[in-house]
Design a protein around this motif. Structure first.
Motif, PDB file in Angstrom:
ATOM      1  N   TYR A  55       0.832  -1.204   0.000  1.00 24.31           N
ATOM      2  CA  TYR A  55       0.000   0.000   0.000  1.00 24.31           C
ATOM      3  C   TYR A  55       0.866   1.253   0.000  1.00 24.31           C
ATOM      4  N   VAL A  56       0.328   2.296  -0.603  1.00 24.89           N
ATOM      5  CA  VAL A  56       0.817   3.664  -0.419  1.00 24.89           C
ATOM      6  C   VAL A  56      -0.407   4.543  -0.237  1.00 24.89           C
ATOM      7  N   VAL A  57      -0.413   5.379   0.793  1.00 25.54           N
ATOM      8  CA  VAL A  57      -1.516   6.320   1.019  1.00 25.54           C
ATOM      9  C   VAL A  57      -1.033   7.717   0.650  1.00 25.54           C
ATOM     10  N   VAL A  58      -1.775   8.371  -0.235  1.00 25.23           N
ATOM     11  CA  VAL A  58      -1.442   9.722  -0.673  1.00 25.23           C
ATOM     12  C   VAL A  58      -2.531  10.664  -0.155  1.00 25.23           C
ATOM     13  N   PRO A  59      -2.188  11.631   0.693  1.00 25.81           N
ATOM     14  CA  PRO A  59      -3.200  12.557   1.225  1.00 25.81           C
ATOM     15  C   PRO A  59      -3.871  13.346   0.104  1.00 25.81           C
ATOM     16  N   GLY A  60      -5.183  13.535   0.267  1.00 18.72           N
ATOM     17  CA  GLY A  60      -5.940  14.251  -0.744  1.00 18.72           C
ATOM     18  C   GLY A  60      -6.264  15.672  -0.341  1.00 18.72           C
ATOM     19  N   ALA A  61      -6.835  16.413  -1.271  1.00 17.45           N
ATOM     20  CA  ALA A  61      -7.285  17.766  -0.966  1.00 17.45           C
ATOM     21  C   ALA A  61      -8.414  17.739   0.054  1.00 17.45           C
ATOM     22  N   SER A  62      -9.147  16.634   0.110  1.00 18.03           N
ATOM     23  CA  SER A  62     -10.224  16.458   1.073  1.00 18.03           C
ATOM     24  C   SER A  62     -10.063  15.115   1.770  1.00 18.03           C
ATOM     25  N   GLN A 210      -2.373  17.085  -5.394  1.00 18.13           N
ATOM     26  CA  GLN A 210      -3.061  16.172  -4.490  1.00 18.13           C
ATOM     27  C   GLN A 210      -4.241  15.514  -5.188  1.00 18.13           C
ATOM     28  N   PRO A 211      -4.501  14.256  -4.888  1.00 17.51           N
ATOM     29  CA  PRO A 211      -5.762  13.663  -5.357  1.00 17.51           C
ATOM     30  C   PRO A 211      -6.946  14.412  -4.748  1.00 17.51           C
ATOM     31  N   ALA A 212      -8.111  14.192  -5.311  1.00 21.07           N
ATOM     32  CA  ALA A 212      -9.298  14.873  -4.784  1.00 21.07           C
ATOM     33  C   ALA A 212      -9.564  14.462  -3.334  1.00 21.07           C
ATOM     34  N   TYR A 213      -9.336  13.184  -3.049  1.00 21.27           N
ATOM     35  CA  TYR A 213      -9.592  12.653  -1.704  1.00 21.27           C
ATOM     36  C   TYR A 213      -8.376  11.828  -1.271  1.00 21.27           C
ATOM     37  N   ASP A 214      -8.274  11.587   0.020  1.00 21.63           N
ATOM     38  CA  ASP A 214      -7.236  10.672   0.488  1.00 21.63           C
ATOM     39  C   ASP A 214      -7.329   9.390  -0.336  1.00 21.63           C
ATOM     40  N   THR A 215      -6.186   8.973  -0.877  1.00 25.16           N
ATOM     41  CA  THR A 215      -6.200   7.869  -1.835  1.00 25.16           C
ATOM     42  C   THR A 215      -5.224   6.776  -1.418  1.00 25.16           C
ATOM     43  N   VAL A 235     -10.808   2.172   6.391  1.00 28.21           N
ATOM     44  CA  VAL A 235     -11.019   3.576   6.022  1.00 28.21           C
ATOM     45  C   VAL A 235     -11.460   3.731   4.575  1.00 28.21           C
ATOM     46  N   VAL A 236     -11.304   2.695   3.752  1.00 18.86           N
ATOM     47  CA  VAL A 236     -11.591   2.830   2.324  1.00 18.86           C
ATOM     48  C   VAL A 236     -13.091   2.797   2.079  1.00 18.86           C
ATOM     49  N   ASP A 237     -13.584   3.837   1.406  1.00 18.41           N
ATOM     50  CA  ASP A 237     -15.015   3.962   1.118  1.00 18.41           C
ATOM     51  C   ASP A 237     -15.397   3.415  -0.252  1.00 18.41           C
ATOM     52  N   GLU A 238     -14.479   3.490  -1.197  1.00 14.95           N
ATOM     53  CA  GLU A 238     -14.729   2.939  -2.525  1.00 14.95           C
ATOM     54  C   GLU A 238     -13.411   2.401  -3.080  1.00 14.95           C
ATOM     55  N   TYR A 239     -13.521   1.333  -3.864  1.00 15.76           N
ATOM     56  CA  TYR A 239     -12.337   0.585  -4.286  1.00 15.76           C
ATOM     57  C   TYR A 239     -12.481   0.278  -5.770  1.00 15.76           C
ATOM     58  N   VAL A 240     -11.509   0.732  -6.559  1.00 18.83           N
ATOM     59  CA  VAL A 240     -11.558   0.572  -8.007  1.00 18.83           C
ATOM     60  C   VAL A 240     -10.371  -0.259  -8.468  1.00 18.83           C
ATOM     61  N   SER A 241     -10.648  -1.319  -9.198  1.00 20.00           N
ATOM     62  CA  SER A 241      -9.593  -2.171  -9.746  1.00 20.00           C
ATOM     63  C   SER A 241      -9.212  -1.727 -11.147  1.00 20.00           C
ATOM     64  N   LEU A 242      -7.910  -1.621 -11.380  1.00 25.37           N
ATOM     65  CA  LEU A 242      -7.382  -1.523 -12.728  1.00 25.37           C
ATOM     66  C   LEU A 242      -7.015  -2.938 -13.144  1.00 25.37           C
ATOM     67  N   ASP A 243      -7.698  -3.455 -14.145  1.00 25.50           N
ATOM     68  CA  ASP A 243      -7.462  -4.825 -14.585  1.00 25.50           C
ATOM     69  C   ASP A 243      -7.772  -4.910 -16.066  1.00 25.50           C
ATOM     70  N   ILE A 244      -7.289  -5.965 -16.692  1.00 25.56           N
ATOM     71  CA  ILE A 244      -7.541  -6.116 -18.124  1.00 25.56           C
ATOM     72  C   ILE A 244      -9.043  -6.218 -18.396  1.00 25.56           C
ATOM     73  N   THR A 245      -9.446  -5.753 -19.581  1.00 24.84           N
ATOM     74  CA  THR A 245     -10.824  -5.945 -20.032  1.00 24.84           C
ATOM     75  C   THR A 245     -10.787  -6.741 -21.338  1.00 24.84           C
ATOM     76  N   LEU A 246     -11.945  -7.026 -21.881  1.00 27.62           N
ATOM     77  CA  LEU A 246     -12.077  -8.173 -22.775  1.00 27.62           C
ATOM     78  C   LEU A 246     -12.372  -7.783 -24.214  1.00 27.62           C
ATOM     79  N   HIS A 343      -5.937   8.594 -13.695  1.00 30.42           N
ATOM     80  CA  HIS A 343      -5.640   9.995 -13.408  1.00 30.42           C
ATOM     81  C   HIS A 343      -6.931  10.777 -13.114  1.00 30.42           C
ATOM     82  N   ALA A 344      -7.882  10.648 -14.042  1.00 30.69           N
ATOM     83  CA  ALA A 344      -9.134  11.397 -13.922  1.00 30.69           C
ATOM     84  C   ALA A 344      -9.921  10.977 -12.685  1.00 30.69           C
ATOM     85  N   TYR A 345      -9.919   9.677 -12.392  1.00 33.68           N
ATOM     86  CA  TYR A 345     -10.668   9.200 -11.240  1.00 33.68           C
ATOM     87  C   TYR A 345     -10.093   9.757  -9.926  1.00 33.68           C
ATOM     88  N   VAL A 346      -8.775   9.657  -9.759  1.00 33.27           N
ATOM     89  CA  VAL A 346      -8.207  10.112  -8.472  1.00 33.27           C
ATOM     90  C   VAL A 346      -8.269  11.635  -8.335  1.00 33.27           C
TER      91      VAL A 346
END
Length: 351
Positions: A55-62, A210-215, A235-246, A343-346
Motif C-alpha cells: 500500500y501507499v496512502v497519498v493525502p488528498g485535498a479532502s 493532491q488527489p481529490a480525496y485521500d487515496t 477507512v476505504v469507502d470505494e475501491y476501483v480495480s485496474l485490470d484487463i478488459t475483454l 488519473h481522472a478518477y483520483v
C-alpha cells in the motif's frame, strides 16, 4: 476533452520490468523488492500487510472519504504437487490456466529455498511421432507436467536439484513491444495496469498535485485465485480495480480501447461509482476508445473486497486485451487510456 500527458517510455519500460519479474500466485518476494524500488524512484515508501498487499496512502485535498485503487501483482502459474516416476513434475494451476496455451512453454521452477531450475511444460503424450493420441488427448492438470531441463530421470534426481512439493513454476512471458504500439506478452494481466497506476502516482509526486480525496494505492497478491482484495483497511469507502478488459463477440472493444466494467461474474459494480467512471471516460478518452462491459467470465479484486464484507463501493476498468490468460495482446493506446482514466478518477473528474 481533457487528456493528460503520458510518459510512454516510462509506462512501457515499467510494464516490461514488472512482467520480467516472477510473481505467480503466492510468491511475492521478488516483485515486492522491485515494487519497493520503483516506488522509491518516484518518491514513495510502501507498507505491506499480512496478506502481502502493498500500500501507499497519498493525502488528498479532502479527507471527506478515502478512495482506493488497485492493480494486482500476482500472475497465473503452477504449483508442484508431486513427481511422476520419470522425474517430471505433477502440477496444479495457480489461477485460471488454459493448459492448451502453455504447452511447450519454457518456465522456471522456484524452489522453497529461493533457487530455481529451468523447465518446460509438456503434455504427457507430447509427440505425434510417439503417441497415437498426442493431438486428441485433453490438456488438463492430470495430463500435463513440467519436465526439468536437466539430467533428471527420477523423483530423487529432481529433489536433488531442490525441487519439492510446493515449489512454483513461473511461465516465461516472452514480452515483445512492436514499433506500431502493439504489445504481446504473458501477464499484461495485470502488470500493465500496475505500470499505469505507478505512472499516475509519479505524476502526482512530480507535480505536487493532491488527489481529490485521500487515496490508497494498493497492489494485491492473490487476485488470480479470487481473494486478493478480501482484506482492505476499513477507512476505504470505494475501491476501483485496474485490470484487463475483454475482446470478443460480447464486447464492443479492440486493443486500442479501455473498458469500464459495470458487472462481472460475481455481481454488478456499484451503480453510482460506475457512472462516475463513465463520466471520467467521457472527459478524457475519445469516443470509440472506451466501452462499458458486462464481464461474465471474469472478476476483480474490487468485487472480491466487496464480497468479503468490506463496507465499500466497487468499480473497475482497464485496457482491452486479446487472448487473456494466454500470450496476451494490447496496444499502448489502451495503456495510455487506462492511465488517463486512473488519473481522472483520483482527481475527482467524475464527481
Amino acid at each position: 476533452m481533457q487528456r493528460f500527458e503520458t510518459d510512454t517510455d516510462y509506462l512501457l519500460e515499467v510494464t516490461r520490468q514488472l512482467i520480467a519479474c516472477d510473481s505467480p500466485v503466492g510468491y511475492y518476494n521478488r516483485i515486492h523488492a522491485l515494487l519497493k524500488m520503483l516506488l522509491a524512484d518516484i518518491g514513495y515508501e510502501m507498507q505491506v500487510d499480512n496478506k502481502a498487499t502493498a500500500y501507499v496512502v497519498v493525502p488528498g485535498a479532502s479527507s471527506e472519504k478515502t478512495v482506493g485503487v488497485n492493480a494486482h501483482l500476482d500472475t497465473i502459474g503452477l504449483v508442484v504437487r508431486g513427481f511422476n516416476d520419470d522425474g517430471t513434475l505433477r502440477v496444479r494451476q495457480l489461477g485460471g490456466i488454459n493448459y492448451h496455451s502453455i504447452e511447450g512453454e519454457t518456465c522456471h521452477v522456484i524452489c522453497r529455498d529461493g533457487s530455481s531450475v529451468n523447465g518446460q511444460i509438456i503434455c504427457n503424450h507430447h509427440s505425434i511421432h510417439v503417441f497415437e493420441d498426442a493431438k486428441t488427448m485433453e490438456r488438463t492438470e492430470d495430463t500435463m507436467a513440467v519436465s526439468l531441463i536437466a539430467d533428471v530421470k527420477s523423483p530423487a534426481d529432481a529433489r536433488k536439484l531442490g525441487v519439492s512439493e510446493g515449489a512454483v513454476a513461473a511461465i516465461d512471458p516472452h514480452f515483445i513491444a512492436y514499433d506500431n504500439g502493439y504489445i504481446i506478452s504473458r501477464f499484461l494481466d495485470d502488470k500493465a495496469c500496475v505500470a499505469a497506476q505507478l505512472h499516475t502516482m509519479k505524476w502526482l509526486a512530480q507535480t505536487g498535485t493532491q488527489p481529490a480525496y485521500d487515496t490508497l494505492f494498493a497492489f494485491p497478491i492473490y487476485e488470480e485465485i479470487g481473494h486478493g482484495g478480501a482484506y482492505l483497511p476499513t477507512v476505504v469507502d470505494e475501491y476501483v480495480s485496474l485490470d484487463i478488459t475483454l475482446i470478443g463477440p460480447d464486447y464492443a472493444s479492440e486493443e486500442h480501447s479501455v473498458g469500464v466494467i459495470v458487472s462481472d461474474i460475481r455481481s454488478p459494480y456499484d451503480w453510482n461509482l460506475s457512472n462516475r467512471l463513465i463520466r471520467c471516460a467521457e472527459k478524457v478518452l475519445e469516443p470509440g476508445r472506451w466501452n462499458q462491459q458486462v464481464a461474465f467470465h471474469f472478476s476483480t479484486d474490487a468485487n472480491a473486497s466487496y464480497f468479503a464484507g468490506n463496507n465499500l463501493k466497487s468499480g473497475a476498468f482497464g485496457p482491452a486485451t486479446l487472448s487473456t490468460h494466454g500470450r496476451e495482446r494490447t496496444h499502448m493506446d489502451a495503456l495510455v487510456g487506462t492511465e488517463n482514466l486512473c488519473h481522472a478518477y483520483v482527481l475527482g473528474y467524475g464527481d
